[in-house]
Design an enzyme around this catalytic site. Structure first.
Site, short mmCIF file in Angstrom:
data_model
loop_
_atom_site.label_atom_id
_atom_site.label_comp_id
_atom_site.label_asym_id
_atom_site.label_seq_id
_atom_site.Cartn_x
_atom_site.Cartn_y
_atom_site.Cartn_z
N GLY A 46 56.60 30.49 41.39
CA GLY A 46 57.61 29.44 41.01
C GLY A 46 57.10 28.66 39.34
N GLU A 47 56.71 27.49 40.28
CA GLU A 47 55.93 27.18 39.18
C GLU A 47 55.80 25.24 39.13
OE1 GLU A 47 54.87 25.89 35.92
OE2 GLU A 47 55.70 24.10 36.62
N CYS A 78 51.07 32.85 44.19
CA CYS A 78 51.24 32.71 43.49
C CYS A 78 51.09 31.57 42.46
CB CYS A 78 52.09 33.61 41.92
SG CYS A 78 52.22 33.70 40.43
N HIS A 169 52.71 38.68 43.19
CA HIS A 169 54.32 38.41 43.92
C HIS A 169 53.89 39.14 45.31
CE1 HIS A 169 55.65 35.14 41.57
NE2 HIS A 169 54.74 35.39 40.74
N GLU A 171 55.56 39.58 47.27
CA GLU A 171 57.58 39.39 47.94
C GLU A 171 58.79 40.73 47.07
OE1 GLU A 171 55.74 37.16 46.26
OE2 GLU A 171 57.18 35.94 44.76
N1 GLN Z 1 52.54 30.24 35.63
C1 GLN Z 1 52.58 29.56 36.68
C2 GLN Z 1 52.48 27.97 37.33
O1 GLN Z 1 51.62 28.22 36.93
C3 GLN Z 1 52.87 30.47 38.28
C4 GLN Z 1 53.50 31.75 37.85
C5 GLN Z 1 54.06 32.26 39.20
O2 GLN Z 1 54.53 31.73 40.10
N2 GLN Z 1 54.54 33.45 39.21
O3 GLN Z 1 52.77 27.95 38.15
#
Ligand code: GLN
Length: 194
Positions: A46-47, A78, A169, A171
């Site tokens: 996610g972020e 990620c 990922h 998933e």
């Molecule tokens: N770029 C995202 C971050 O820095 C991570 C990207 C992702 O989870 N697909 O949190």
């Protein structure tokens, strides 16, 4: 095994499907009290800045550190890998600071924002299909961390005892062998707890 997926932001439903395909009972976790009954926890992509903020807001930083101190497995994918790391390149503060590694966010640059490839993973027989989306890289690992996968000489998956992390990922394909690997880690940890 009952495995939670931290459901503050990010790819939650896909992980639940993967964990179920790997034979676990999977639940979305929104409150710290729900951690108690779990044998393992996935922190999804996610972020990472958003996930970190929400974790602070809802008390998950201390709760997950406590969860980890009991030897219960964590799997960061990620953004979740970034959240697990002790050090984030270019930032003074990290999030959970549990896994002894330095990560670089958005490490592939704009040209290669997202791509798919097959990766060899230590402990899994045949290569697995991996989807990278604005992915981080593990730039350095400290003592106790085992590198389990690389892509073009860069570290994309690692394990430190009961902690597992990958840049990609797992998933987002229907190849759930890395989820099965994690469910197995949870099973071993549960046996050790007795
Ligand atoms: N770029 C995202 C971050 O820095 C991570 C990207 C992702 O989870 N697909 O949190």
């Amino acid at each position: 095994m009952k495995i939670g997926v931290l459901a503050l932001q990010g790819a939650v439903a896909e992980h639940i499907r993967g964990l179920e395909a790997a034979g676990a009972e999977a639940v979305a976790i929104k409150r710290t009290e729900e951690l108690e009954s779990l044998d393992g926890l996935v922190i999804p992509g996610g972020e990472s800045t958003t996930i970190g903020k929400l974790m602070r807001k809802y008390g998950f930083i201390d709760a997950i550190r406590e969860f980890s101190a009991q030897g219960k497995p964590l799997f960061g994918t990620c953004a979740g890998l970034i959240v697990l790391a002790k050090r984030i390149e270019g930032q003074d503060d990290a999030h959970l600071e549990l896994m002894n590694m330095t990560v670089q966010r958005n490490a592939f640059g704009r040209q290669r924002e997202s791509f798919e490839t097959d990766l060899d993973v230590k402990g899994i027989d045949e290569p697995i299909r991996a989807v990278f989306i604005r992915a981080p890289l593990i730039k350095q690992v400290g003592e106790g961390v085992d590198v389990i996968s690389t892509y073009k000489n860069e570290i994309v998956a690692a394990r430190e005892n009961h902690l597992l992390a990958c840049s990609f990922h797992p998933e987002l394909t229907d190849d759930y062998r890395l989820h099965a690997y994690f469910v197995n880690m949870a099973r071993e940890a549960a046996e050790r707890r007795g």
